[in-house]
Design an enzyme around this catalytic site. Structure first.
Site, PDB file in Angstrom:
ATOM      1  N   VAL A  52       0.875  -1.168   0.000  1.00 21.98           N
ATOM      2  CA  VAL A  52       0.000   0.000   0.000  1.00 21.98           C
ATOM      3  C   VAL A  52       0.914   1.219   0.000  1.00 21.98           C
ATOM      4  O   VAL A  52       2.076   1.129   0.393  1.00 21.98           O
ATOM      5  CB  VAL A  52      -0.972   0.009   1.210  1.00 21.98           C
ATOM      6  CG1 VAL A  52      -2.002  -1.101   1.091  1.00 21.98           C
ATOM      7  CG2 VAL A  52      -0.239  -0.085   2.529  1.00 21.98           C
ATOM      8  N   SER A  53       0.386   2.345  -0.452  1.00 27.27           N
ATOM      9  CA  SER A  53       1.240   3.509  -0.677  1.00 27.27           C
ATOM     10  C   SER A  53       1.630   4.277   0.575  1.00 27.27           C
ATOM     11  O   SER A  53       2.649   4.953   0.585  1.00 27.27           O
ATOM     12  CB  SER A  53       0.564   4.465  -1.661  1.00 27.27           C
ATOM     13  OG  SER A  53       0.389   3.802  -2.903  1.00 27.27           O
ATOM     14  N   THR A  54       0.808   4.204   1.628  1.00 27.57           N
ATOM     15  CA  THR A  54       1.113   4.957   2.846  1.00 27.57           C
ATOM     16  C   THR A  54       0.827   4.111   4.076  1.00 27.57           C
ATOM     17  O   THR A  54       0.095   3.115   4.002  1.00 27.57           O
ATOM     18  CB  THR A  54       0.265   6.246   2.950  1.00 27.57           C
ATOM     19  OG1 THR A  54      -1.107   5.883   3.123  1.00 27.57           O
ATOM     20  CG2 THR A  54       0.418   7.132   1.725  1.00 27.57           C
TER      21      THR A  54
ATOM     22  N   GLN B 112       4.642   1.764   1.386  1.00 26.43           N
ATOM     23  CA  GLN B 112       5.304   2.901   0.764  1.00 26.43           C
ATOM     24  C   GLN B 112       5.025   2.922  -0.727  1.00 26.43           C
ATOM     25  O   GLN B 112       4.492   1.967  -1.286  1.00 26.43           O
ATOM     26  CB  GLN B 112       6.793   2.910   1.059  1.00 26.43           C
ATOM     27  CG  GLN B 112       7.579   1.760   0.467  1.00 26.43           C
ATOM     28  CD  GLN B 112       9.019   1.763   0.923  1.00 26.43           C
ATOM     29  OE1 GLN B 112       9.332   1.169   1.929  1.00 26.43           O
ATOM     30  NE2 GLN B 112       9.869   2.415   0.183  1.00 26.43           N
TER      31      GLN B 112
ATOM     32  N   GLN C 199      -2.922   3.579   4.876  1.00 28.33           N
ATOM     33  CA  GLN C 199      -3.765   2.719   4.050  1.00 28.33           C
ATOM     34  C   GLN C 199      -3.834   1.309   4.626  1.00 28.33           C
ATOM     35  O   GLN C 199      -2.919   0.853   5.306  1.00 28.33           O
ATOM     36  CB  GLN C 199      -3.254   2.687   2.612  1.00 28.33           C
ATOM     37  CG  GLN C 199      -3.475   3.999   1.891  1.00 28.33           C
ATOM     38  CD  GLN C 199      -2.977   3.960   0.462  1.00 28.33           C
ATOM     39  OE1 GLN C 199      -2.057   3.227   0.117  1.00 28.33           O
ATOM     40  NE2 GLN C 199      -3.581   4.775  -0.384  1.00 28.33           N
TER      41      GLN C 199
END
Length: 163
Positions: free
Chosen positions: A10-12, A39, A15
């Site tokens: 996931v990007s962050t 990340q 999330q």
């Protein structure tokens, strides 16, 4: 002995990876063999991904939910796919795109060709989505600044005894 690994990204940190974990629950993967990065997919400089690559042996299987969970950089996705399948001699299964399952060992030239085309199209889409997200973010910041929104923390007052 061949092992099955899951890779989730996931990007962050905010999330939630639950959707990807649920998709993997139907596949024979030990929960201790699922590697999770929180990340950006802009490159492959990710701690858990690197750890997975160190553990990966020939004929092991990596399962991912969708190609954009692997990454969002067109050239790097293609390079990593080749690294995993050709150098590491491992297999990849993309749950959302069953055609991208390298376990079929009766590969013909036409099947390899079709997989390569699909992989390139999906990698392109992943990168263009990343670029669109970046563009929308930049436009949103510019619009907020035009409305007078201030970014960052407020300045602290300077003490009287400051020189």
């Amino acid at each position: 002995m061949c092992k099955n690994y899951g890779y989730v990204r996931v990007s962050t940190k905010e999330q939630n990876e639950a959707r990807q974990l649920i998709a993997m629950s139907n596949i024979d993967i030990d929960l201790t063999e699922i590697f999770i990065d929180k990340q950006s997919g802009k490159d492959f400089d990710r701690q858990e991904y690197k750890r997975l690559m160190r553990k990966l042996k020939p004929r092991d299987l990596i399962v991912i939910k969708s190609i954009d969970r692997l990454g969002r950089n067109y050239e790097e996705i293609i390079d990593q796919w080749k690294f995993i399948t050709k150098v590491k001699k491992a297999d990849i299964l993309v749950i959302d795109m069953p055609l991208l399952d390298t376990r079929a060992k009766h590969d013909s030239l036409i099947r390899t060709f079709i997989i390569d085309i699909v992989l390139q199209i999906l990698s392109y889409v992943a990168q263009t989505e990343r670029e669109a997200i970046h563009q929308r973010q930049a436009e949103g910041i510019a619009a907020a600044k035009a409305r007078g929104v201030k970014f960052g923390r407020p300045p602290l007052p300077i003490p009287e005894n400051f020189y």
